[in-house]
Design an enzyme around this catalytic site. Structure first.
Site, PDB file in Angstrom:
ATOM      1  CG  ASN A   7      -1.867   1.077   1.334  1.00  0.00           C
ATOM      2  OD1 ASN A   7      -1.762   2.041   0.576  1.00  0.00           O
ATOM      3  ND2 ASN A   7      -2.805   0.973   2.252  1.00  0.00           N
ATOM      4  NE  ARG A  90      -5.873   2.322  -0.408  1.00  0.00           N
ATOM      5  CZ  ARG A  90      -5.780   3.483   0.214  1.00  0.00           C
ATOM      6  NH1 ARG A  90      -4.677   3.812   0.854  1.00  0.00           N
ATOM      7  NH2 ARG A  90      -6.792   4.315   0.212  1.00  0.00           N
ATOM      8  CG  HIS A 178     -12.535   5.125   2.437  1.00  0.00           C
ATOM      9  ND1 HIS A 178     -13.181   6.213   2.977  1.00  0.00           N
ATOM     10  CD2 HIS A 178     -11.235   5.270   2.728  1.00  0.00           C
ATOM     11  CE1 HIS A 178     -12.301   7.005   3.563  1.00  0.00           C
ATOM     12  NE2 HIS A 178     -11.099   6.442   3.427  1.00  0.00           N
ATOM     13  NE  ARG A 239      -8.853  13.785   3.281  1.00  0.00           N
ATOM     14  CZ  ARG A 239      -8.942  12.484   3.019  1.00  0.00           C
ATOM     15  NH1 ARG A 239      -9.823  12.048   2.158  1.00  0.00           N
ATOM     16  NH2 ARG A 239      -8.155  11.622   3.613  1.00  0.00           N
ATOM     17  CD  GLU A 381      -8.703   0.310   3.684  1.00  0.00           C
ATOM     18  OE1 GLU A 381      -8.128   0.789   4.675  1.00  0.00           O
ATOM     19  OE2 GLU A 381      -9.047   0.976   2.702  1.00  0.00           O
TER      20      GLU A 381
END
Ligand code: AMP
Length: 400
Positions: A7, A90, A178, A239, A381
């Site tokens: 990742n 990923r 996601h 964010r 993940e």
């Protein structure tokens, strides 16, 4: 079967090596601050209880992969990367690609084409791919896209009401992110409810430093809160999530902010941090205890935005089997889950207070009378990427 999951972030590489047969993590690690004067390395394996840590200048992702490879060989876990059965990467932006794909020239080109939409993520992702490919050219390498699960959204959900030609020419539309996590927790939740995923309607909430919510109908994503980029939707650590775009014109006119400054403002200086000075929910909770009003406001805004999206997704789905919480906040922040679910009585939702106190484990926390199940499902993940990589390799082997 040994599968390595990579990742790659803009200045980091996270990895896990899985033995799929034994269902075991053989090694794991995180390399950070790549390209900076001093990089940080933390790597561990099943041989040792404590991971090793090192500080070292790491020039680029290629050197990062070299460090991982040497570690796995020195630890006698593998003799070389070319001994692996597969490497799963990923990949954040796969555009409209719906499936996990083998990394070949065509797919790499497609990922490069979408790099302008994910400039912080796709180029380092590809740097990781190129580094593992040069070390293990004969090992199947697979890309698992964050965007893939959301590509079943209907067009009326993924379009922006902008001139249509911008969609045709520049691919401006909502993609969602996601996806690996939303799909993983939905699959786990279906298992928990002992119902096929294809018959389940879920609202999945991935709440971490980045946060997004998805409406899943009959096992497929029909809407999600993130859009062209991971900036849209919920309030996040740093964010802003949804804002009126006219704020940007106003800031340009009044303060002379340029595009780069506006980008930094919305991505790095907003969200929870922008309101109360920190993006760590544990710190926010501590500040609230000390009477900090801005921290309380940030917490309330965060939960309120989520509640609004849940209401909208009830309207989208009609019937909801479960709300599924995951991510650092979703799995651990009891107060967030309680506040959100406690304000959803209109949908027949009731909480089991005792159960809602559990953290970081798969747990039901709905009351006996609740019309909707409430679940916490820890996300994983890396495991999801390893499984998808294994699945593609085995499916292709069977065919040939
Ligand atoms: P993630 O990006 O998924 O790693 O999630 C990071 C967020 O989870 C941060 O805001 C953390 O403060 C929050 N978090 C992690 N552990 C806890 C906890 N025990 N209680 C509340 N928030 C937590």
């Amino acid at each position: 079967m040994k599968i390595l999951v990579i990742n790659s972030g803009s200045s980091s590489i996270k990895f896990q090596l899985f033995s799929m047969k034994e269902n075991k993590i053989m090694a794991f690690g995180l390399i950070e601050q790549i390209g900076e004067p001093t990089g940080k390395i933390k790597m561990g394996s099943f041989h040792h209880e404590e991971p090793i840590t090192k500080m070292l200048h790491i020039k680029n992702h290629e050197q990062g992969i070299e460090i991982i490879s040497s570690f796995l060989i020195d630890e006698k876990i593998i003799k070389g990367l070319d001994e692996l059965d597969g490497i799963g990467h990923r990949m954040v932006h796969g555009g409209t690609m719906r499936e996990t794909e083998f990394l070949n020239d065509k797919i790499i080109k497609a990922i490069e084409n979408f790099s302008s939409l994910a400039p912080l993520h796709n180029p380092p992702g590809l740097a990781g791919v190129k580094a593992t490919m040069s070390k293990a050219p004969h090992v199947p390498q697979v890309a698992v896209f964050d965007t893939a699960f959301h590509q079943t959204m209907p067009q009326y959900a993924y379009m922006y009401a902008l001139p249509y030609e911008l969609y045709e020419r520049l691919h401006i539309r909502r993609y969602g992110f996601h996806g690996t996590s939303h799909h993983f927790v939905a699959t786990q939740a279906a298992k928990e409810l002992k119902k096929p995923l294809q018959k389940c309607n879920f609202i999945t909430l991935h709440l971490g430093n980045g946060a997004s919510i998805a409406a899943i109908k009959n096992g497929k994503c029909v809407d999600t809160s993130m859009g062209l980029s991971p900036l849209e939707g919920l309030i996040m650590g740093t964010r802003s999530g949804d804002i009126d775009p006219a704020i940007l014109f106003y800031l340009e006119r009044e303060e002379g902010l340029d595009i780069k400054e506006l980008d930094t403002l919305l991505n790095k200086k907003s969200g929870l941090k922008g309101i109360c000075g920190t993006n760590d929910l544990r710190e926010i909770k501590a500040k609230i205890k000390d009477g900090d009003e801005k921290a309380k406001l940030a917490f309330d805004m965060f939960c309120y935005r989520i509640k609004k999206y849940i209401g909208a997704y009830f309207a989208v789905l009609g019937r909801v089997d479960a709300l599924v919480f995951t991510g650092g906040i979703g799995e651990n922040a009891v107060s967030v889950r309680r506040k959100i679910c406690g304000e959803l009585k209109i949908f027949g939702i009731g909480i089991n207070k005792k159960q809602s106190e559990k953290r970081g484990v798969l747990v039901h926390f709905e009351s006996k009378k609740s019309a909707v199940k409430l679940l916490v499902v820890p996300t994983n993940e890396e495991l999801a990427i390893a499984k998808q990589t294994q699945h593609l390799i085995q499916k292709t082997a069977k065919r040939s």
